[in-house]
Scaffold this active site. Structure first.
Site, PDB file in Angstrom:
ATOM      1  N   GLU A 185      -5.360  -0.016  -7.997  1.00 54.57           N
ATOM      2  CA  GLU A 185      -4.356   0.933  -8.505  1.00 54.57           C
ATOM      3  C   GLU A 185      -3.224   0.127  -9.137  1.00 54.57           C
ATOM      4  O   GLU A 185      -2.753  -0.851  -8.538  1.00 54.57           O
ATOM      5  CB  GLU A 185      -3.764   1.771  -7.361  1.00 54.57           C
ATOM      6  CG  GLU A 185      -4.711   2.795  -6.783  1.00 54.57           C
ATOM      7  CD  GLU A 185      -4.110   3.543  -5.580  1.00 54.57           C
ATOM      8  OE1 GLU A 185      -4.531   4.671  -5.329  1.00 54.57           O
ATOM      9  OE2 GLU A 185      -3.227   2.999  -4.888  1.00 54.57           O
ATOM     10  N   HIS A 245      -2.436  -2.571  -6.414  1.00 55.45           N
ATOM     11  CA  HIS A 245      -2.936  -2.256  -5.088  1.00 55.45           C
ATOM     12  C   HIS A 245      -4.459  -2.365  -5.004  1.00 55.45           C
ATOM     13  O   HIS A 245      -5.184  -1.543  -5.552  1.00 55.45           O
ATOM     14  CB  HIS A 245      -2.464  -0.834  -4.707  1.00 55.45           C
ATOM     15  CG  HIS A 245      -2.842  -0.454  -3.320  1.00 55.45           C
ATOM     16  ND1 HIS A 245      -3.249   0.804  -2.960  1.00 55.45           N
ATOM     17  CD2 HIS A 245      -2.895  -1.197  -2.192  1.00 55.45           C
ATOM     18  CE1 HIS A 245      -3.519   0.815  -1.680  1.00 55.45           C
ATOM     19  NE2 HIS A 245      -3.309  -0.380  -1.190  1.00 55.45           N
ATOM     20  N   ASN A 270      -4.112   6.205  -0.837  1.00 59.99           N
ATOM     21  CA  ASN A 270      -3.513   6.284   0.498  1.00 59.99           C
ATOM     22  C   ASN A 270      -2.855   7.633   0.778  1.00 59.99           C
ATOM     23  O   ASN A 270      -2.660   7.997   1.932  1.00 59.99           O
ATOM     24  CB  ASN A 270      -2.507   5.156   0.705  1.00 59.99           C
ATOM     25  CG  ASN A 270      -3.211   3.876   1.110  1.00 59.99           C
ATOM     26  OD1 ASN A 270      -4.372   3.915   1.517  1.00 59.99           O
ATOM     27  ND2 ASN A 270      -2.533   2.759   0.991  1.00 59.99           N
ATOM     28  N   SER A 280       0.825  -1.208   0.000  1.00 64.27           N
ATOM     29  CA  SER A 280       0.000   0.000   0.000  1.00 64.27           C
ATOM     30  C   SER A 280       0.856   1.253   0.000  1.00 64.27           C
ATOM     31  O   SER A 280       0.378   2.313  -0.378  1.00 64.27           O
ATOM     32  CB  SER A 280      -0.962   0.018   1.178  1.00 64.27           C
ATOM     33  OG  SER A 280      -0.410  -0.550   2.306  1.00 64.27           O
TER      34      SER A 280
HETATM   35  N1  CAA Z   1     -17.492 -10.275   1.235  1.00 67.31           N
HETATM   36  C1  CAA Z   1     -18.822 -10.322   1.042  1.00 67.31           C
HETATM   37  N2  CAA Z   1     -19.700  -9.541   1.707  1.00 67.31           N
HETATM   38  C2  CAA Z   1     -19.195  -8.687   2.617  1.00 67.31           C
HETATM   39  C3  CAA Z   1     -17.813  -8.562   2.866  1.00 67.31           C
HETATM   40  C4  CAA Z   1     -16.943  -9.419   2.141  1.00 67.31           C
HETATM   41  N3  CAA Z   1     -15.632  -9.401   2.343  1.00 67.31           N
HETATM   42  N4  CAA Z   1     -17.609  -7.635   3.813  1.00 67.31           N
HETATM   43  C5  CAA Z   1     -18.817  -7.150   4.152  1.00 67.31           C
HETATM   44  N5  CAA Z   1     -19.785  -7.792   3.430  1.00 67.31           N
HETATM   45  C6  CAA Z   1     -21.224  -7.632   3.516  1.00 67.31           C
HETATM   46  C7  CAA Z   1     -21.687  -7.280   4.930  1.00 67.31           C
HETATM   47  O1  CAA Z   1     -21.811  -8.422   5.742  1.00 67.31           O
HETATM   48  C8  CAA Z   1     -22.992  -6.606   4.660  1.00 67.31           C
HETATM   49  O2  CAA Z   1     -23.969  -7.611   4.483  1.00 67.31           O
HETATM   50  P1  CAA Z   1     -25.451  -7.485   5.145  1.00 67.31           P
HETATM   51  O3  CAA Z   1     -26.162  -6.480   4.278  1.00 67.31           O
HETATM   52  O4  CAA Z   1     -26.026  -8.853   4.988  1.00 67.31           O
HETATM   53  O5  CAA Z   1     -25.291  -7.046   6.537  1.00 67.31           O
HETATM   54  C9  CAA Z   1     -22.730  -5.908   3.330  1.00 67.31           C
HETATM   55  O6  CAA Z   1     -21.603  -6.530   2.716  1.00 67.31           O
HETATM   56  C10 CAA Z   1     -22.337  -4.440   3.499  1.00 67.31           C
HETATM   57  O7  CAA Z   1     -23.303  -3.821   4.218  1.00 67.31           O
HETATM   58  P2  CAA Z   1     -23.150  -2.362   4.851  1.00 67.31           P
HETATM   59  O8  CAA Z   1     -24.497  -1.941   5.312  1.00 67.31           O
HETATM   60  O9  CAA Z   1     -22.056  -2.325   5.870  1.00 67.31           O
HETATM   61  O10 CAA Z   1     -22.861  -1.563   3.533  1.00 67.31           O
HETATM   62  P3  CAA Z   1     -22.046  -0.434   2.926  1.00 67.31           P
HETATM   63  O11 CAA Z   1     -22.961   0.097   1.907  1.00 67.31           O
HETATM   64  O12 CAA Z   1     -21.451   0.563   3.872  1.00 67.31           O
HETATM   65  O13 CAA Z   1     -20.841  -1.210   2.185  1.00 67.31           O
HETATM   66  C11 CAA Z   1     -18.452  -1.193   2.281  1.00 67.31           C
HETATM   67  C12 CAA Z   1     -19.742  -1.739   2.876  1.00 67.31           C
HETATM   68  C13 CAA Z   1     -18.373  -1.600   0.806  1.00 67.31           C
HETATM   69  C14 CAA Z   1     -17.289  -1.813   3.040  1.00 67.31           C
HETATM   70  C15 CAA Z   1     -18.494   0.380   2.381  1.00 67.31           C
HETATM   71  O14 CAA Z   1     -18.765   0.747   3.706  1.00 67.31           O
HETATM   72  C16 CAA Z   1     -17.218   1.026   1.938  1.00 67.31           C
HETATM   73  O15 CAA Z   1     -16.973   1.228   0.765  1.00 67.31           O
HETATM   74  N6  CAA Z   1     -16.376   1.401   2.935  1.00 67.31           N
HETATM   75  C17 CAA Z   1     -15.098   2.050   2.643  1.00 67.31           C
HETATM   76  C18 CAA Z   1     -14.069   0.980   2.443  1.00 67.31           C
HETATM   77  C19 CAA Z   1     -12.751   1.579   2.052  1.00 67.31           C
HETATM   78  O16 CAA Z   1     -12.540   2.784   2.014  1.00 67.31           O
HETATM   79  N7  CAA Z   1     -11.800   0.701   1.748  1.00 67.31           N
HETATM   80  C20 CAA Z   1     -10.458   1.120   1.423  1.00 67.31           C
HETATM   81  C21 CAA Z   1      -9.640   1.222   2.676  1.00 67.31           C
HETATM   82  S1  CAA Z   1      -8.012   1.735   2.299  1.00 67.31           S
HETATM   83  C22 CAA Z   1      -7.299   0.354   1.729  1.00 67.31           C
HETATM   84  O17 CAA Z   1      -7.782  -0.707   1.713  1.00 67.31           O
HETATM   85  C23 CAA Z   1      -5.958   0.576   1.162  1.00 67.31           C
HETATM   86  C24 CAA Z   1      -4.815   0.387   2.011  1.00 67.31           C
HETATM   87  O18 CAA Z   1      -3.767   0.124   1.418  1.00 67.31           O
HETATM   88  C25 CAA Z   1      -4.774   0.646   3.440  1.00 67.31           C
END
Ligand code: CAA
Length: 382
Positions: A154, A142, A193, A121
């Protein structure tokens, strides 16, 4: 060279297991390699859970779920895991020493033509490529957490990456049904990031400065900035250990890009890594998927203009330094962090002038790192 149907994912943690799963979902035969069976079994359990969630939501059928699962073979032996593979995705911990040792071994066993893609990352791609005997076939790939749901990848070529390598990898991303953005320069934090990691620290500073609660600030991030999660919620979800490592790497390479807040180190020292350990900024009741209760009422109690301003300033730096286009920035934040509103649209909603004033104030108080990037001034208020 196109990537055949056999790939290897090295590392089965949060990212590795997800990358293995999405590759298997696209029809690839995946060898998932880790150093012990306990880790691999945990990864397989997570994949099972995720596939059953997707089946529950009719994204795949039960039969597909079973077929996909069977395409993933766990393996401990590195040499065996690399046999017959022409694409290797590395997703081991973000420690250059661990990667150095691993790549030395991988170089011994991998097919001569195999491409190496690192899911790092924050570590510089050119530096990592130099750890291998094939910097021309080395690239950054990424993914975002959770890879099963986030549509962005990415793609970051290093200085010596051959255009054919980049092309093969862009094709691979397409095969996964995901969208890529090309990060044109191997800069600290790449695109997403560079905005996300500094924002976690800034949010911690605003807690101290503005006398706001975590849920008020997080609610404002969610309801006023168009993020799907609060920033502390997202940090806990990503893992504070991951955030802390990324912070150290970014800060070591560029002191201006990030202003580390001591709270993150304190939490990590206590092994409060976030959701996965039951405690981070917040406390969690279980190991399963859990969200923080954030409300529009709470959001009304805080104006997050300082966070909008710092995110916009880092984004402006990326555009004005030709790391990515404005269109790719929007795509990256939309698909990689789930932003519902384009960042500079949010800037306009808060007022371009107000955002510039806030940055100038912060620069006067906290140092030149906050000086506004001139690109922000190219936008006009609605
Ligand atoms: N596989 C399948 N389903 C999954 C899952 C997975 N791995 N993880 C969660 N779900 C499911 C949940 O269980 C939930 O199911 P239910 O409806 O049955 O409860 C559903 O997906 C998501 O429901 P939410 O109500 O929580 O929905 P949401 O609309 O908020 O979507 C999310 C969830 C897609 C995670 C959204 O919150 C999101 O986009 N969050 C931001 C994530 C983000 O920014 N990621 C990048 C982080 S930085 C990074 O990763 C880079 C790094 O290098 C550090």
């Amino acid at each position: 060279m196109s990537i055949s149907k056999n790939i290897t994912v090295l590392g089965s943690g949060i990212m590795g297991h997800g990358i293995a799963q999405v590759s298997a979902m696209a029809g690839y035969n995946v060898i998932l390699r880790d150093i012990d069976l306990i880790l691999l079994n945990k990864a397989l359990d997570k994949i099972k859970w995720s596939l059953s969630k997707l089946a529950e939501k009719n994204k795949i059928t039960q039969i597909e779920s079973e077929t996909i699962f069977k395409r993933i073979t766990p393996e401990i032996n590195l040499e065996k895991s690399l046999a017959g593979t022409d694409f290797i995705v590395e997703a081991v911990p973000e420690d250059l020493e661990i990667k150095r040792k691993l790549y030395a071994e991988v170089d011994r066993f991998a097919d001569e033509e195999a491409i190496y893609a690192s899911n790092t990352s924050t570590l510089p791609i050119t530096e990592m490529a130099a750890l291998t005997k094939r910097p021309d076939k080395f690239i950054g790939l990424h993914f975002f957490n959770p890879p099963q749901l986030m549509r962005l990848v990415e793609v970051i070529p290093g200085r010596e990456t051959r255009p054919e390598t980049t092309k093969s990898v862009l094709d691979f991303v397409k095969q996964l049904g995901k969208e890529s953005v090309l990060c044109k320069k191997d800069v600290v934090g790449f695109i997403v990031n560079r905005i996300f990691i500094p924002l976690v620290h800034e949010a911690a500073y605003f807690l101290d400065r503005d006398g706001v609660t975590m849920t008020q600030l997080d609610s404002a991030v969610k309801y006023k900035m168009g993020y799907p999660m609060g920033i502390f919620e997202l940090a806990d979800y990503t893992g504070l250990d991951v955030i802390y490592k990324a912070t150290l790497e970014m800060y070591a390479r560029d002191k201006k890009v990030i202003n580390p807040h001591p709270r993150i180190k304190q939490l990590v020292d206590c092994r409060y890594f976030g959701k996965k350990t039951g405690r981070g900024f917040y406390e969690y009741s279980s190991n399963s998927y859990e969200r923080i209760n954030l409300t529009s009422e709470e959001a009304e109690k805080y104006n997050p203009i300082g966070l909008v301003a710092t995110a916009a300033n880092n984004a402006a730096w990326l555009i004005s330094n030709n790391v990515c286009t404005k269109a790719d920035l929007d795509k990256a934040l939309n698909l990689g962090m789930g932003l519902k509103t384009d960042l500079f649209e949010t800037v306009k909603q808060f007022g371009v002038k107000n955002v510039l004033t806030k940055l100038n104030e912060m620069s006067a108080k906290y140092g030149p790192r906050y000086e506004p990037n001139p690109h922000i001034g190219t936008y006009e208020d609605k």
